[in-house]
Scaffold this active site. Structure first.
Site, PDB file in Angstrom:
ATOM      1  N   GLU A 188       1.375  -7.734  10.266  1.00  0.00           N
ATOM      2  CA  GLU A 188       0.844  -7.622   8.896  1.00  0.00           C
ATOM      3  C   GLU A 188       1.183  -6.217   8.441  1.00  0.00           C
ATOM      4  OE1 GLU A 188      -0.734  -6.685   5.792  1.00  0.00           O
ATOM      5  OE2 GLU A 188      -2.620  -6.477   6.883  1.00  0.00           O
TER       6      GLU A 188
ATOM      7  N   CYS B 109      -3.826  -2.483   1.934  1.00  0.00           N
ATOM      8  CA  CYS B 109      -2.514  -3.110   1.755  1.00  0.00           C
ATOM      9  C   CYS B 109      -2.524  -4.140   0.642  1.00  0.00           C
ATOM     10  CB  CYS B 109      -2.053  -3.750   3.068  1.00  0.00           C
ATOM     11  SG  CYS B 109      -3.198  -4.983   3.718  1.00  0.00           S
TER      12      CYS B 109
ATOM     13  N   GLU C 171       6.030   1.757  -1.022  1.00  0.00           N
ATOM     14  CA  GLU C 171       4.574   1.744  -0.843  1.00  0.00           C
ATOM     15  C   GLU C 171       4.043   3.176  -0.804  1.00  0.00           C
ATOM     16  OE1 GLU C 171       1.380  -0.690   1.822  1.00  0.00           O
ATOM     17  OE2 GLU C 171       2.987   0.311   2.917  1.00  0.00           O
TER      18      GLU C 171
ATOM     19  N   THR D  87       7.112   0.832  11.368  1.00  0.00           N
ATOM     20  CA  THR D  87       6.590   0.647  12.723  1.00  0.00           C
ATOM     21  C   THR D  87       6.712  -0.814  13.142  1.00  0.00           C
ATOM     22  OG1 THR D  87       5.020   2.445  12.350  1.00  0.00           O
ATOM     23  CG2 THR D  87       4.606   1.000  14.233  1.00  0.00           C
TER      24      THR D  87
ATOM     25  N   LYS E  84      -5.624  -1.125  20.652  1.00  0.00           N
ATOM     26  CA  LYS E  84      -5.431   0.286  20.330  1.00  0.00           C
ATOM     27  C   LYS E  84      -5.765   0.503  18.860  1.00  0.00           C
ATOM     28  CE  LYS E  84      -2.079   3.019  19.040  1.00  0.00           C
ATOM     29  NZ  LYS E  84      -2.851   4.080  18.348  1.00  0.00           N
TER      30      LYS E  84
END
Length: 479
Positions: A248, A282, A383, A230, A173
């Site tokens: 990750e 990231c 973040e 998530t 996905k």
């Protein structure tokens, strides 16, 4: 309007409920196509397709699987220009970045694992004349691969390539925010005659499509790249079902600049590390820690370079930075700039949404540099994932390490010094999955990739990925 489709059992098809999501070009703020709003019924069809294809695919020799994957890589290389254009239009990143980095790396991902699987080896352990043990590494079935929006095809292939090479089948996905290159990849797989059901691609939002994929009883392993919140919810669902899990997640990466660094090179590279892909990687260095004796000099040189960054039309070769991926993400980034002001920060440059002449309605933000903030403030702890960095001085090696380690993240730090002893010592002390010394984003696909703390669980890349996508079985034979 063009409608992208799901790729299930070797064919392109509309979502079963015939519901669609608008896909927006962030540089123009215009809808460019529609994508499937898939739900649990589409997911189940894809998983069943992958489950049915598993026996045939896993029974192929590594060389046979490799040949399919290498054909896909060749077709991607043929279509590099059109893939890069789609990536730029879809994500807002400069076209020249997609052309020279994102798509070539996606091709390399496929080729790397297609050939790596040909060179695996088994472990053997002799028991002093009593028995011999050897280890088989075997695929396990259906893997779910969920990739993010910031490096769409790059990270999509990073996940599916080792899973397929190892002999698993995949339901993937991609992010619903940047679906175009995954949809084009499906067409390439059809042209390459990849056996039906080996790879299935489902488009849709997380709650409607991602969650049923994570929860599906026939999915044995989950590889996810995305936000830490998530990832936490995925772990909560996967753990009671004993699914293999690779996460990750986010980063709040530190860049440690020491007085004995190569000054010009360090300024150049830390600017690149801060603002590549609009800061939406990231691995970007968003907290720049600078030894106090060179703080003012470094700050002024850094800000001068940042002011020279040209933000504008992603399709222009002159643009160094493109658009933020979506309006909602742009507003989130801008809210953190406002928060920095509330926390006492000083905006050294940038800090505003801009409206380039060529793209007046797009989602663009000036590259932003902030100083005057403490290590514990929210802007230095959370973040942001955009073109925003903070500068902060330190007085000693210990201070630098303490500040760097002082967040809940630990993904990728960089150290800039010509003192090799210091470099080794500090690299060992940093609580992070990756340390770059006098470089940034210099990646060898053979090395383990991943983070600690809230930056993730497990490792990807090289043999680590092939280990994740296989199960180890010990066979003991008595003499």
């Amino acid at each position: 309007m063009l409608r992208l489709q799901n790729y299930i059992n070797g064919k392109l098809q509309d979502p079963l409920a015939n519901k669609w999501i608008e896909n927006v070009n962030p540089a123009l703020a215009e809808v460019i196509n529609l994508i499937p709003a898939s739900d649990a019924s589409d997911v189940d069809m894809a998983v069943q397709s992958a489950k049915s294809a598993y026996k045939q695919w896993s029974s192929l020799t590594p060389n046979q699987r490799s040949n399919y994957m290498l054909k896909i890589a060749d077709l991607m290389e043929r279509d590099l220009e059109s893939l890069a254009l789609d990536e730029s239009i879809d994500s807002g990143k400069p076209l020249h970045v997609a052309r020279t980095i994102d798509i070539p790396r996606a091709i390399s991902n496929i080729r790397f694992f297609a050939t790596a699987i040909l060179h695996t080896q088994s472990e053997a352990h002799s028991m002093d004349g009593v028995a011999i043990n050897y280890t088989l590494r075997q695929p396990f079935g259906v893997a779910a691969c969920i990739s993010p929006w910031n490096l769409p095809l790059y990270l999509f292939t990073w996940k599916i390539a080792p899973a397929l090479a190892a002999g698993n089948t995949v339901v993937a996905k991609p992010s619903e925010i940047t679906p175009m290159t995954a949809a084009r990849f499906a067409s390439i797989c059809i042209e390459a005659e990849l056996p039906s059901g080996v790879l299935n691609i489902i488009h849709g939002r997380g709650p409607e499509a991602g969650a049923p994929l994570i929860e599906h009883k026939d999915v044995q392993a989950i590889s996810f790249t995305g936000g830490s919140k998530t990832g936490e919810s995925i772990a909560r669902v996967a753990a009671p079902q004993f699914k293999k899990l690779s996460l990750e997640l986010g980063g709040k990466n530190a860049t440690l600049v020491f007085a004995d660094c190569n000054f010009v090179h360090t300024v150049n590279e830390t600017v690149r590390a801060a603002f590549s892909n609009q800061g939406q990687i990231c691995l970007c260095g968003s907290r720049i820690l600078i030894e106090r004796s060179i703080y003012n000099k470094f700050r002024d040189a850094f800000v001068e370079q940042v002011k020279a960054i040209k933000v504008g039309n992603p399709l222009s070769e002159e643009s160094n930075m493109g658009a933020i991926v979506s309006e909602s993400h742009m507003l989130k980034v801008l809210s953190y700039i406002d928060l920095a002001k509330e926390e006492g920060g000083r905006i050294l440059c940038g800090g505003n949404q801009i409206h380039p002449t060529s793209n007046p309605n797009g989602y663009f933000i000036e590259p932003t540099v902030i100083d005057g903030l403490g290590a514990e403030c929210r802007v230095n702890q959370e973040e942001i994932f955009g073109p925003v960095v903070t500068l902060m001085p330190f007085d000693s090696d210990d201070d630098a390490v303490t500040f760097a380690n002082g967040t809940s993240y630990g993904l990728a730090f960089s150290v800039w010094t010509n003192n090799i002893s210091r470099a080794h010592r500090i690299a060992e002390q940093l609580k992070t999955g990756i340390v770059w010394v006098n470089c940034w984003m210099l990646r060898d696909l053979r090395t383990p990739f991943g983070g600690v703390k809230q930056s993730g669980v497990g490792r990807e890349g090289g043999w680590e990925a092939l280990r994740f996508f296989t199960e180890a079985k010990n066979v003991c034979v008595k003499y």
